[in-house]
Design an enzyme around this catalytic site. Structure first.
Site, mmCIF file in Angstrom:
data_model
loop_
_atom_site.group_PDB
_atom_site.id
_atom_site.type_symbol
_atom_site.label_atom_id
_atom_site.label_comp_id
_atom_site.label_asym_id
_atom_site.label_seq_id
_atom_site.Cartn_x
_atom_site.Cartn_y
_atom_site.Cartn_z
ATOM 1 N N CYS A 74 0.874 -1.175 0.000
ATOM 2 C CA CYS A 74 0.000 0.000 0.000
ATOM 3 C C CYS A 74 0.906 1.217 0.000
ATOM 4 O O CYS A 74 1.586 1.495 0.986
ATOM 5 C CB CYS A 74 -0.903 -0.002 1.238
ATOM 6 S SG CYS A 74 -1.938 1.485 1.368
ATOM 7 N N GLU A 101 -3.998 0.991 -5.881
ATOM 8 C CA GLU A 101 -3.071 -0.031 -6.347
ATOM 9 C C GLU A 101 -2.909 0.135 -7.852
ATOM 10 O O GLU A 101 -3.792 0.667 -8.528
ATOM 11 C CB GLU A 101 -3.575 -1.446 -6.022
ATOM 12 C CG GLU A 101 -3.579 -1.810 -4.546
ATOM 13 C CD GLU A 101 -2.190 -1.938 -3.940
ATOM 14 O OE1 GLU A 101 -1.177 -1.739 -4.671
ATOM 15 O OE2 GLU A 101 -2.108 -2.245 -2.735
#
Length: 241
Positions: free
Chosen positions: A2, A105
């Protein structure tokens, strides 16, 4: 991993969900939080009550000689967090909730794409892109003092986000995801490292299993870590992402 996320909800909405105390916490909406920036985090204070404060993203272990190591420690893997030297002390005693309402993402270009093709960014939320609801990442925090700094210099509090395998709903985008905590039981259990055993804490570090995990494409502006405009969370126009 992340490497970017958003938190745009107002203080009153976050306070209702995360139950922190104290005066209103005034912060601007963040559409593209990047490592080394300071953002809202909830942890237990010395009285055992929930408190919200700003911490820097990128954990600096207490034994580190320089702060720059933090930029390499923005994520901690769930499968090694209890044993890796940089994180194991924090895993035992210093848990926190990293407030968010979405994360990003990047999906690799399809095979056969033109040379230089860019990865496609996605924003991942709970609910829908129009009504993304807040949640928390499982985080760990540390307090660091610069060994080369003045003796009376204030310490620096930093955090990392724990990651795990991707949920099936988003595994086609990336093979890992941050640990998302959404229920009051999960939030309470993770936050209180004294009452929750390491084994119980480890059980929380799993892919999100709810059916409301959604992903949509966003524009390439989110690639710029210095850009934080509201259009970061806007769906990409057809053919423009």
């Amino acid at each position: 991993m992340c490497g970017r996320y958003s938190i745009t909800d107002p203080d009153e909405a976050l306070r209702s969900l995360f139950g922190y105390n104290g005066p209103p916490f005034d912060f601007a909406p963040r559409y593209n939080v990047a490592p080394t920036q300071s953002v809202p985090v909830v942890r237990l204070n010395h009285e055992g009550r929930r408190a919200i404060l700003a911490m820097r993203w990128g954990l600096i272990p207490s034994w580190a000689k320089e702060a720059k190591i933090g930029s390499m420690m923005i994520n901690a893997r769930a499968d090694t967090v209890a044993t890796k030297p940089a994180y194991r002390a924090a895993f035992k005693a210093r848990h926190c909730l990293v407030l968010a309402n979405g994360f990003y993402e990047w999906q690799a270009p399809p095979e056969g794409s033109a040379k230089g093709a860019k990865k496609q960014p996605f924003r991942i939320v709970l609910g829908t892109q129009e009504r993304a609801r807040p949640f928390a990442f499982a985080g760990l925090w540390e307090r660091w003092r610069d060994p080369a700094g003045a003796k009376d210099a204030p310490p620096l509090d930093t955090f990392t986000i724990v990651t795990t395998d991707a949920a099936p709903a988003i595994a086609h985008i990336h093979d890992r995801m941050p640990v998302m905590l959404t229920t009051r039981e999960e939030l309470e259990a993770w936050l209180d490292a004294e009452k929750t055993s390491p084994e119980e804490a480890q059980e929380l570090l799993r892919p999100y299993a709810g059916g409301d995990l959604a992903a949509y494409t966003v524009g390439l502006k989110v690639n710029n870590a210095r850009y934080d405009g509201a259009d970061c969370v806007a769906p990409a126009a057809p053919g423009s992402a």
